[in-house]
Design a protein around this motif. Structure first.
Motif, PDB file in Angstrom:
ATOM      1  N   ILE A 244      38.608  -4.627 -34.416  1.00 40.34           N
ATOM      2  CA  ILE A 244      39.818  -5.136 -34.405  1.00 40.34           C
ATOM      3  C   ILE A 244      40.186  -5.495 -36.015  1.00 40.34           C
ATOM      4  O   ILE A 244      39.050  -6.140 -36.562  1.00 40.34           O
ATOM      5  CB  ILE A 244      39.742  -6.685 -33.808  1.00 40.34           C
ATOM      6  N   PRO A 245      41.054  -5.404 -36.692  1.00 43.80           N
ATOM      7  CA  PRO A 245      41.035  -5.545 -37.954  1.00 43.80           C
ATOM      8  C   PRO A 245      41.159  -6.877 -38.341  1.00 43.80           C
ATOM      9  O   PRO A 245      41.693  -7.667 -37.604  1.00 43.80           O
ATOM     10  CB  PRO A 245      42.500  -4.906 -38.637  1.00 43.80           C
ATOM     11  N   PRO A 246      40.713  -7.312 -39.392  1.00 46.64           N
ATOM     12  CA  PRO A 246      40.756  -8.952 -39.712  1.00 46.64           C
ATOM     13  C   PRO A 246      42.257  -9.405 -39.984  1.00 46.64           C
ATOM     14  O   PRO A 246      42.946  -8.884 -40.329  1.00 46.64           O
ATOM     15  CB  PRO A 246      40.122  -8.891 -41.226  1.00 46.64           C
ATOM     16  N   LEU A 247      42.344 -10.662 -39.497  1.00 46.44           N
ATOM     17  CA  LEU A 247      43.629 -11.237 -39.723  1.00 46.44           C
ATOM     18  C   LEU A 247      43.801 -12.140 -40.758  1.00 46.44           C
ATOM     19  O   LEU A 247      42.851 -12.745 -41.205  1.00 46.44           O
ATOM     20  CB  LEU A 247      43.665 -12.342 -38.422  1.00 46.44           C
ATOM     21  N   ASN A 248      44.990 -11.932 -41.536  1.00 45.31           N
ATOM     22  CA  ASN A 248      45.190 -12.723 -42.814  1.00 45.31           C
ATOM     23  C   ASN A 248      45.802 -14.056 -42.204  1.00 45.31           C
ATOM     24  O   ASN A 248      47.069 -14.143 -41.744  1.00 45.31           O
ATOM     25  CB  ASN A 248      46.008 -11.914 -43.690  1.00 45.31           C
TER      26      ASN A 248
ATOM     27  N   ARG B  84      33.722  -7.831 -34.966  1.00 43.51           N
ATOM     28  CA  ARG B  84      32.797  -8.263 -36.101  1.00 43.51           C
ATOM     29  C   ARG B  84      33.279  -8.439 -37.481  1.00 43.51           C
ATOM     30  O   ARG B  84      33.007  -9.000 -38.421  1.00 43.51           O
ATOM     31  CB  ARG B  84      31.877  -7.173 -36.290  1.00 43.51           C
ATOM     32  N   HIS B  85      34.609  -7.924 -37.813  1.00 38.72           N
ATOM     33  CA  HIS B  85      35.347  -7.958 -39.073  1.00 38.72           C
ATOM     34  C   HIS B  85      36.281  -9.036 -39.039  1.00 38.72           C
ATOM     35  O   HIS B  85      36.920  -9.146 -40.033  1.00 38.72           O
ATOM     36  CB  HIS B  85      36.086  -6.728 -39.268  1.00 38.72           C
ATOM     37  N   THR B  86      36.451  -9.682 -37.957  1.00 40.07           N
ATOM     38  CA  THR B  86      37.432 -11.042 -37.904  1.00 40.07           C
ATOM     39  C   THR B  86      36.587 -12.067 -37.973  1.00 40.07           C
ATOM     40  O   THR B  86      35.475 -12.412 -37.864  1.00 40.07           O
ATOM     41  CB  THR B  86      38.304 -10.970 -36.557  1.00 40.07           C
ATOM     42  N   GLU B  87      37.389 -13.470 -38.198  1.00 38.46           N
ATOM     43  CA  GLU B  87      37.047 -14.988 -38.304  1.00 38.46           C
ATOM     44  C   GLU B  87      37.165 -15.302 -36.893  1.00 38.46           C
ATOM     45  O   GLU B  87      38.378 -15.858 -36.479  1.00 38.46           O
ATOM     46  CB  GLU B  87      37.435 -15.665 -39.268  1.00 38.46           C
ATOM     47  N   LEU B  88      36.000 -15.352 -36.067  1.00 38.91           N
ATOM     48  CA  LEU B  88      36.338 -16.033 -34.788  1.00 38.91           C
ATOM     49  C   LEU B  88      36.599 -17.112 -34.538  1.00 38.91           C
ATOM     50  O   LEU B  88      37.076 -17.586 -33.405  1.00 38.91           O
ATOM     51  CB  LEU B  88      34.988 -15.619 -33.813  1.00 38.91           C
ATOM     52  N   ASN B  89      36.571 -18.127 -35.750  1.00 37.55           N
ATOM     53  CA  ASN B  89      36.773 -19.425 -35.552  1.00 37.55           C
ATOM     54  C   ASN B  89      38.545 -19.775 -35.948  1.00 37.55           C
ATOM     55  O   ASN B  89      38.869 -20.971 -35.805  1.00 37.55           O
ATOM     56  CB  ASN B  89      35.933 -20.505 -36.345  1.00 37.55           C
ATOM     57  N   TYR B  97      40.475 -12.759 -28.775  1.00 33.71           N
ATOM     58  CA  TYR B  97      39.151 -12.697 -28.359  1.00 33.71           C
ATOM     59  C   TYR B  97      39.003 -12.873 -26.732  1.00 33.71           C
ATOM     60  O   TYR B  97      38.405 -12.087 -25.956  1.00 33.71           O
ATOM     61  CB  TYR B  97      38.122 -13.405 -29.173  1.00 33.71           C
ATOM     62  N   GLN B  98      39.651 -14.025 -26.346  1.00 38.14           N
ATOM     63  CA  GLN B  98      39.681 -14.372 -24.823  1.00 38.14           C
ATOM     64  C   GLN B  98      40.344 -13.281 -24.014  1.00 38.14           C
ATOM     65  O   GLN B  98      40.029 -12.895 -23.260  1.00 38.14           O
ATOM     66  CB  GLN B  98      40.151 -15.814 -24.574  1.00 38.14           C
ATOM     67  N   ILE B  99      41.583 -12.970 -24.661  1.00 36.66           N
ATOM     68  CA  ILE B  99      42.270 -11.869 -24.186  1.00 36.66           C
ATOM     69  C   ILE B  99      41.576 -10.559 -23.834  1.00 36.66           C
ATOM     70  O   ILE B  99      41.462 -10.053 -22.728  1.00 36.66           O
ATOM     71  CB  ILE B  99      43.418 -11.612 -24.754  1.00 36.66           C
ATOM     72  N   TYR B 100      40.973 -10.183 -25.145  1.00 36.57           N
ATOM     73  CA  TYR B 100      39.987  -8.981 -24.980  1.00 36.57           C
ATOM     74  C   TYR B 100      38.994  -8.803 -23.966  1.00 36.57           C
ATOM     75  O   TYR B 100      38.955  -8.030 -23.163  1.00 36.57           O
ATOM     76  CB  TYR B 100      39.770  -8.758 -26.498  1.00 36.57           C
TER      77      TYR B 100
END
Lengths: 284, 111
Positions: A244-248, B84-89, B97-100
């Motif tokens: 999943i690409p990072p969100l800005n 892994r490349h996202t900010e889960l907070n 994340y919950q949807i996925y």
């Protein structure tokens, strides 16, 4: 490979990816202030397969009009000529790539991701009460078109890049930039500029992974950015990106959605996606 | 009463509202749904049904609570990797994340 640019890559496929003459005639008729609605309708009805698809879309959950739309002129009045042209364009692009297979990404999966992203962009634009939401559909639909060109024109380097992304847990577009000096966003934007798309759409495609406050069209770019991530997270098809690409955060703030809207969007997508897929992607 | 995802609807459930298209009733309210009805619903692209006496929130919670813990752990590990490349907070990423996660759990449960 290192000295190839996105524009050169697109230039080398100029003769392969050309839009159908109906689209040119339609654009001409729409841009001519002297042409009437009937004349625009006539251009469309002369191309039976396009006319049929426009009518199918007009009668689908994509619009959700309460009564049946029987004629092209009725569809043009209800939806608007420019919006119909955008839809024609979207289906023309899908048809252009039809039957061309790539090793790593199936066409069905690619277009599912693209159409879902188009629908998501359109839903976001509707929530924001943007005018002419079809252009957002086209924006989402074509956001990854450069990836398709790369998979077809430079399949070997792309295949090895995708294996590398998997082994190294890396984002594919980051690796594209490292390897080629450009990404699928640049290739898509160049192709769209060559097709004479408005810069508003082309430049937003170019920025869908690298949103910043400096981009020329922040709302469109942020919409494409969020729609892409949302579509990935809902698992509707794929375009070769594993992660999943990072969100800005700034893009998210600009669009101003409440996170709870995402769940409602998932349901809305479930409702629209299969029907629109069947209309726009009849071979799937 | 809300709508129940088609995957959670069991045979014999009583349909609460008519299923219709363009004003024509395809399946009438009150009918006990058979496997054939559910198959037809899937082929029509229906994602959810209104079922008598069922609360969708409770159904969903029960479904996830009753899943095999080993499967849940495995799917969660996969989700963490994909995100892994996202900010889960970030609240939006948290929601995605919950949807996925839920979509993957349903997918894996279906087999």
């Amino acid at each position: 490979m290192a000295d190839l640019t996105a524009a050169e890559l697109v230039g080398s496929v100029k003769t392969i990816y050309t839009l159908p003459s109906t689209y040119d005639r339609l654009s001409e008729a729409i841009n001519d202030p002297g042409s009437t609605m009937d004349e625009i309708a006539e251009v469309l009805t002369n191309d039976q397969s396009i006319a049929m698809r426009v009518l199918e879309l007009a009668n689908s959950a994509f619009y959700g009009f309460p009564s049946k739309i029987e004629t092209i002129s009725h569809a043009l009045t209800l939806i608007g000529a420019q919006q119909v042209r955008d839809l024609v364009l979207g289906t023309a692009v899908i048809e252009m790539f039809d039957g061309i297979s790539t090793q790593k990404v199936s066409m069905a999966s690619f277009w599912k991701h693209s159409i879902a992203c188009g629908l998501t962009s359109k839903i976001i634009a509707s929530l924001r009460r943007e005018p002419n939401v079809e252009r957002f559909f086209v924006l989402g639909l074509l956001h990854d078109i450069g990836r398709m060109v790369m998979l077809q024109k430079i399949p070997q380097p792309m295949t090895s890049l995708m294996s590398e992304a998997e082994a190294e847990h890396q984002l594919l577009y980051v690796l594209e930039k490292k390897r080629f000096g450009f990404t699928h966003e640049d290739v898509g934007a160049e192709l769209m500029l060559q097709w004479k798309f408005p810069p508003r759409l082309a430049e937003s495609v170019r920025a869908h992974h690298r949103f910043s406050t400096m981009v020329r069209f922040p709302v469109e770019s942020a919409t494409a950015h969020i729609a892409d991530i949302t579509t990935h997270a809902m698992g509707f098809g794929g375009s070769g990106e594993i992660f999943i690409p990072p969100l800005n955060g700034t893009a998210w703030g600009l669009i101003g959605l409440d996170p709870s809207a995402l769940q409602r969007m998932e349901k809305e997508l479930e409702r629209q996606l299969e029907e629109v897929l069947q209309i726009m992607l009849p071979s799937s | 009463m809300g709508l129940i995802p088609l995957d959670h609807v069991k045979e014999g459930s009583l349909l609460e509202t008519d299923i219709s298209e363009n004003g024509q009733i395809l399946i009438k309210a009150g009918i006990a749904l058979t496997e054939r009805h559910l198959r037809l619903c899937r082929s029509w692209g229906i994602a959810e049904l209104a079922i008598q006496g069922l609360d969708p929130d409770k159904i969903e919670n029960d479904f996830f609570a009753n899943l095999d813990p080993a499967l849940v752990t495995e799917v969660q590990e996969h989700c963490v990797e994909v995100f892994r490349h996202t900010e889960l907070n970030h609240p939006a990423i948290g929601a995605l994340y919950q949807i996925y996660l839920k979509r993957k759990l349903r997918e894996r449960h279906r087999g």
